[in-house]
Design a protein around this motif. Sequence first.
Motif, PDB file in Angstrom:
ATOM      1  N   VAL A 450       0.872  -1.168   0.000  1.00  0.00           N
ATOM      2  CA  VAL A 450       0.000   0.000   0.000  1.00  0.00           C
ATOM      3  C   VAL A 450       0.911   1.220   0.000  1.00  0.00           C
ATOM      4  CG1 VAL A 450      -1.703   1.334   1.306  1.00  0.00           C
ATOM      5  CG2 VAL A 450      -1.904  -1.151   1.195  1.00  0.00           C
ATOM      6  N   ARG A 451       0.678   2.149  -0.947  1.00  0.00           N
ATOM      7  CA  ARG A 451       1.603   3.271  -1.098  1.00  0.00           C
ATOM      8  C   ARG A 451       0.871   4.605  -1.110  1.00  0.00           C
ATOM      9  NH1 ARG A 451       5.816   3.510  -6.118  1.00  0.00           N
ATOM     10  NH2 ARG A 451       3.888   3.881  -7.310  1.00  0.00           N
ATOM     11  N   ILE A 452       1.415   5.555  -0.378  1.00  0.00           N
ATOM     12  CA  ILE A 452       0.972   6.950  -0.418  1.00  0.00           C
ATOM     13  C   ILE A 452       1.989   7.706  -1.262  1.00  0.00           C
ATOM     14  CG2 ILE A 452       0.506   9.029   0.923  1.00  0.00           C
ATOM     15  CD1 ILE A 452       0.034   7.132   3.354  1.00  0.00           C
ATOM     16  N   VAL A 453       1.512   8.406  -2.303  1.00  0.00           N
ATOM     17  CA  VAL A 453       2.405   9.152  -3.202  1.00  0.00           C
ATOM     18  C   VAL A 453       2.061  10.632  -3.132  1.00  0.00           C
ATOM     19  CG1 VAL A 453       3.189   9.457  -5.577  1.00  0.00           C
ATOM     20  CG2 VAL A 453       2.616   7.169  -4.738  1.00  0.00           C
ATOM     21  N   VAL A 454       3.081  11.460  -2.930  1.00  0.00           N
ATOM     22  CA  VAL A 454       2.896  12.914  -2.920  1.00  0.00           C
ATOM     23  C   VAL A 454       2.819  13.384  -4.373  1.00  0.00           C
ATOM     24  CG1 VAL A 454       3.868  15.129  -2.213  1.00  0.00           C
ATOM     25  CG2 VAL A 454       4.175  13.102  -0.755  1.00  0.00           C
ATOM     26  N   THR A 455       1.722  14.039  -4.746  1.00  0.00           N
ATOM     27  CA  THR A 455       1.528  14.458  -6.141  1.00  0.00           C
ATOM     28  C   THR A 455       1.855  15.929  -6.378  1.00  0.00           C
ATOM     29  OG1 THR A 455      -0.827  14.815  -5.669  1.00  0.00           O
ATOM     30  CG2 THR A 455      -0.190  12.684  -6.597  1.00  0.00           C
ATOM     31  N   ALA A 456       2.143  16.691  -5.320  1.00  0.00           N
ATOM     32  CA  ALA A 456       2.574  18.089  -5.462  1.00  0.00           C
ATOM     33  C   ALA A 456       3.366  18.486  -4.222  1.00  0.00           C
ATOM     34  CB  ALA A 456       1.376  19.013  -5.661  1.00  0.00           C
ATOM     35  N   SER A 457       4.458  19.187  -4.442  1.00  0.00           N
ATOM     36  CA  SER A 457       5.298  19.624  -3.322  1.00  0.00           C
ATOM     37  C   SER A 457       4.522  20.566  -2.410  1.00  0.00           C
ATOM     38  CB  SER A 457       6.563  20.317  -3.847  1.00  0.00           C
ATOM     39  OG  SER A 457       7.314  19.448  -4.660  1.00  0.00           O
ATOM     40  N   GLN A 458       4.887  20.594  -1.137  1.00  0.00           N
ATOM     41  CA  GLN A 458       4.245  21.497  -0.178  1.00  0.00           C
ATOM     42  C   GLN A 458       5.282  22.073   0.776  1.00  0.00           C
ATOM     43  OE1 GLN A 458       1.563  18.309   1.365  1.00  0.00           O
ATOM     44  NE2 GLN A 458       2.404  18.803   3.409  1.00  0.00           N
ATOM     45  N   LYS A 459       4.986  23.237   1.320  1.00  0.00           N
ATOM     46  CA  LYS A 459       5.895  23.907   2.266  1.00  0.00           C
ATOM     47  C   LYS A 459       5.708  23.386   3.688  1.00  0.00           C
ATOM     48  CE  LYS A 459       6.017  28.216  -0.405  1.00  0.00           C
ATOM     49  NZ  LYS A 459       5.732  29.686  -0.372  1.00  0.00           N
ATOM     50  N   GLU A 460       4.514  22.867   3.974  1.00  0.00           N
ATOM     51  CA  GLU A 460       4.217  22.398   5.333  1.00  0.00           C
ATOM     52  C   GLU A 460       4.819  21.013   5.567  1.00  0.00           C
ATOM     53  OE1 GLU A 460       1.354  25.298   3.897  1.00  0.00           O
ATOM     54  OE2 GLU A 460       1.902  23.308   3.163  1.00  0.00           O
ATOM     55  N   TRP A 461       5.134  20.741   6.801  1.00  0.00           N
ATOM     56  CA  TRP A 461       5.570  19.405   7.179  1.00  0.00           C
ATOM     57  C   TRP A 461       4.385  18.447   7.055  1.00  0.00           C
ATOM     58  CZ3 TRP A 461       9.842  18.794  11.336  1.00  0.00           C
ATOM     59  CH2 TRP A 461      10.860  19.725  11.105  1.00  0.00           C
ATOM     60  N   LEU A 462       4.681  17.141   7.178  1.00  0.00           N
ATOM     61  CA  LEU A 462       3.625  16.147   6.992  1.00  0.00           C
ATOM     62  C   LEU A 462       3.525  15.222   8.206  1.00  0.00           C
ATOM     63  CD1 LEU A 462       1.505  14.587   5.337  1.00  0.00           C
ATOM     64  CD2 LEU A 462       3.400  13.274   4.321  1.00  0.00           C
ATOM     65  N   ILE A 463       2.339  15.172   8.779  1.00  0.00           N
ATOM     66  CA  ILE A 463       2.017  14.199   9.826  1.00  0.00           C
ATOM     67  C   ILE A 463       1.071  13.155   9.225  1.00  0.00           C
ATOM     68  CG2 ILE A 463       0.714  13.801  11.967  1.00  0.00           C
ATOM     69  CD1 ILE A 463       1.751  16.489  12.978  1.00  0.00           C
ATOM     70  N   ILE A 464       1.462  11.888   9.300  1.00  0.00           N
ATOM     71  CA  ILE A 464       0.529  10.797   8.978  1.00  0.00           C
ATOM     72  C   ILE A 464       0.094  10.214  10.312  1.00  0.00           C
ATOM     73  CG2 ILE A 464       0.151   8.626   7.767  1.00  0.00           C
ATOM     74  CD1 ILE A 464       2.367   9.386   5.838  1.00  0.00           C
ATOM     75  N   ARG A 465      -1.119  10.569  10.699  1.00  0.00           N
ATOM     76  CA  ARG A 465      -1.605  10.252  12.047  1.00  0.00           C
ATOM     77  C   ARG A 465      -1.971   8.781  12.200  1.00  0.00           C
ATOM     78  NH1 ARG A 465      -5.505  13.576  12.154  1.00  0.00           N
ATOM     79  NH2 ARG A 465      -7.361  12.267  12.205  1.00  0.00           N
ATOM     80  N   SER A 466      -2.597   8.229  11.187  1.00  0.00           N
ATOM     81  CA  SER A 466      -3.010   6.823  11.296  1.00  0.00           C
ATOM     82  C   SER A 466      -3.214   6.221   9.926  1.00  0.00           C
ATOM     83  CB  SER A 466      -4.288   6.690  12.125  1.00  0.00           C
ATOM     84  OG  SER A 466      -5.372   7.347  11.491  1.00  0.00           O
ATOM     85  N   ILE A 467      -2.788   4.972   9.790  1.00  0.00           N
ATOM     86  CA  ILE A 467      -3.059   4.157   8.609  1.00  0.00           C
ATOM     87  C   ILE A 467      -3.787   2.920   9.102  1.00  0.00           C
ATOM     88  CG2 ILE A 467      -2.071   2.845   6.699  1.00  0.00           C
ATOM     89  CD1 ILE A 467       0.356   4.713   6.838  1.00  0.00           C
ATOM     90  N   SER A 468      -5.035   2.757   8.699  1.00  0.00           N
ATOM     91  CA  SER A 468      -5.876   1.662   9.198  1.00  0.00           C
ATOM     92  C   SER A 468      -6.314   0.785   8.034  1.00  0.00           C
ATOM     93  CB  SER A 468      -7.104   2.217   9.921  1.00  0.00           C
ATOM     94  OG  SER A 468      -6.707   3.058  10.991  1.00  0.00           O
ATOM     95  N   LEU A 469      -6.047  -0.522   8.167  1.00  0.00           N
ATOM     96  CA  LEU A 469      -6.389  -1.480   7.126  1.00  0.00           C
ATOM     97  C   LEU A 469      -7.245  -2.590   7.713  1.00  0.00           C
ATOM     98  CD1 LEU A 469      -2.844  -1.911   5.528  1.00  0.00           C
ATOM     99  CD2 LEU A 469      -4.576  -0.223   4.934  1.00  0.00           C
ATOM    100  N   TRP A 470      -8.294  -2.956   6.996  1.00  0.00           N
ATOM    101  CA  TRP A 470      -9.153  -4.068   7.387  1.00  0.00           C
ATOM    102  C   TRP A 470      -9.007  -5.165   6.350  1.00  0.00           C
ATOM    103  CZ3 TRP A 470     -10.055   0.939   8.437  1.00  0.00           C
ATOM    104  CH2 TRP A 470     -10.490   1.259   9.729  1.00  0.00           C
ATOM    105  N   THR A 471      -8.750  -6.378   6.799  1.00  0.00           N
ATOM    106  CA  THR A 471      -8.567  -7.501   5.891  1.00  0.00           C
ATOM    107  C   THR A 471      -9.888  -8.221   5.655  1.00  0.00           C
ATOM    108  OG1 THR A 471      -7.943  -8.984   7.711  1.00  0.00           O
ATOM    109  CG2 THR A 471      -6.174  -7.808   6.565  1.00  0.00           C
ATOM    110  N   THR A 472      -9.947  -8.988   4.585  1.00  0.00           N
ATOM    111  CA  THR A 472     -11.110  -9.827   4.287  1.00  0.00           C
ATOM    112  C   THR A 472     -10.914 -11.178   4.947  1.00  0.00           C
ATOM    113  OG1 THR A 472     -11.386  -8.736   2.166  1.00  0.00           O
ATOM    114  CG2 THR A 472     -12.484 -10.859   2.449  1.00  0.00           C
ATOM    115  N   GLN A 473     -11.824 -11.542   5.826  1.00  0.00           N
ATOM    116  CA  GLN A 473     -11.705 -12.815   6.534  1.00  0.00           C
ATOM    117  C   GLN A 473     -12.109 -13.964   5.626  1.00  0.00           C
ATOM    118  OE1 GLN A 473     -10.399 -13.172   9.478  1.00  0.00           O
ATOM    119  NE2 GLN A 473     -10.156 -10.982   9.826  1.00  0.00           N
ATOM    120  N   PRO A 474     -11.390 -15.078   5.674  1.00  0.00           N
ATOM    121  CA  PRO A 474     -11.803 -16.256   4.900  1.00  0.00           C
ATOM    122  C   PRO A 474     -13.189 -16.723   5.310  1.00  0.00           C
ATOM    123  CG  PRO A 474      -9.566 -16.520   5.767  1.00  0.00           C
ATOM    124  CD  PRO A 474     -10.146 -15.289   6.390  1.00  0.00           C
ATOM    125  N   PRO A 475     -13.972 -17.343   4.453  1.00  0.00           N
ATOM    126  CA  PRO A 475     -15.340 -17.768   4.771  1.00  0.00           C
ATOM    127  C   PRO A 475     -15.425 -18.669   5.997  1.00  0.00           C
ATOM    128  CG  PRO A 475     -14.920 -17.952   2.409  1.00  0.00           C
ATOM    129  CD  PRO A 475     -13.613 -17.611   3.031  1.00  0.00           C
TER     130      PRO A 475
END
Length: 477
Positions: A450-475
């Motif tokens: 899973v990738r986050i790509v910056v598509t335009a430069s910015q002057k502000e710093w970057l905080i990534i507060r949370s990355i949450s993923l839910w998986t698919t449970q087998p039947p």
Amino acid sequence: MRLAWKSLDKMRCLRKRSTIPFLGFLITFLLFLNLYIEDGYVLEGDKRQLRETSVHPSSAERYVHTFRDLSNSSGAINVTYRYLAGTPLNRKKYLTIGLSSVKRKRGNYLLETIKSIFDQSSYEELKEIVVVVHLADFDLVWCENLVQEITRKFAHHIIAGRLLVIQAPEEYYPSLDGLKRNYNDPEDRVRFRSKQNVDYAFLLNFCTNLSHFYMMLEDDVRCSRNFLTALKKVITSREGSYWVMLEFSKLGYIGKLYHSRDLPRLAHFLLMFYQEMPCDWLLIHFRGLLAQKDVIRFKPSLFQHMGYYSSYKGAENKLKDDDFEEDSFDIPDNPPASMYTNINVFESYDAAKAYSTVDEYFWGKPPSTGDFFVIVFNKSTKISKIKIATGSDDRQNDVLHHGALEVGEKLVGTKKGKQCSSYITLGEFKNGNIEVQDVDHKIAFDIECVRIVVTASQKEWLIIRSISLWTTQPPSQ
């Protein structure tokens, strides 16, 4: 009977002259303790059979053995417990939940706490837990009356082996008179918290071999729905990482999770320093001495304090955990993974902190177009939902102003670590956040990155507060 404890008090008098030498002694001794105590403690087999106190060596001999030979001890602390209700099963469970309770001057919440544990668990979850209640009050009439209530209300759980009520007899306790008055606490306060440390030590000692993990609760707690499923998600997400204590509440001795193999060490630790400080302070030292430097606390909290009156003198105690959620079943799965980024990291706000549900985050210097933050799974997986939040309440401008979310496959090794060679874009960030549902319906392959790509430069710093993923449970699950 108290000889060993008195000799320890004499030793402690030598440490009163200076705080620094005492702390040096404490750290050095306990590091030695950590290196040499074996993990393979087991409860003695005959302990499970006995119901009442039997003849034992003098308590002086017991405590001399406990403290003098602690470095090469290979068994549990020698206590014969009274079984007041229920008996342990032979099969090891996934989780033991421990409660210690004493008579309160105002209010009693133990029955509500036990009820909440069972009511908030599914039938499948109940198969994996055992609740152990240590009635640690020396008023035997009070204990007997309370046991009758517990037996009447929770008979089916007792019969199923899901609920045990025990007591460590008073003669096993050290002297609770003439204790050190650290922190200028009044004598009755020192006596209360010192006894509480011993109460917990005896509870931990009993629970050593009942399950793989151990959760400490207080006796005035409400649980979130399906808390065990949430716990298992967190434990699974931390496979391969080292931890001593995980916290699922920010209050007191509530919601603290341990490996059961560490319980003998913790029990001995609380016994040795029972009169030094309150149990929740001792836990901080214990965690640090076993090389877990930082607190690992998860949100939302799974347990809430519900009592209004403290077990100490009936004083008002209306503390609440504002991170508690009654329905916490939607905790993300976040399967085991490695994180890579080419964004300049600020101090210790590293990439892994964005992927955890602890109260931490990734913080990087201003990103440029093309910069990335990538999660590489230990094994490919099916993802049902992805939710990413950037910025924070106190730094609302440190968000990702222009970015895209991608998922990838075909893992290859590069100079900068593993990466996927093929990506598909799921969407663009809006106001610093993105949430994508039904990922497994949109993507045909098992996801490796899973990738986050910056598509335009910015002057502000970057905080990534949370990355949450839910998986698919087998039947089958």
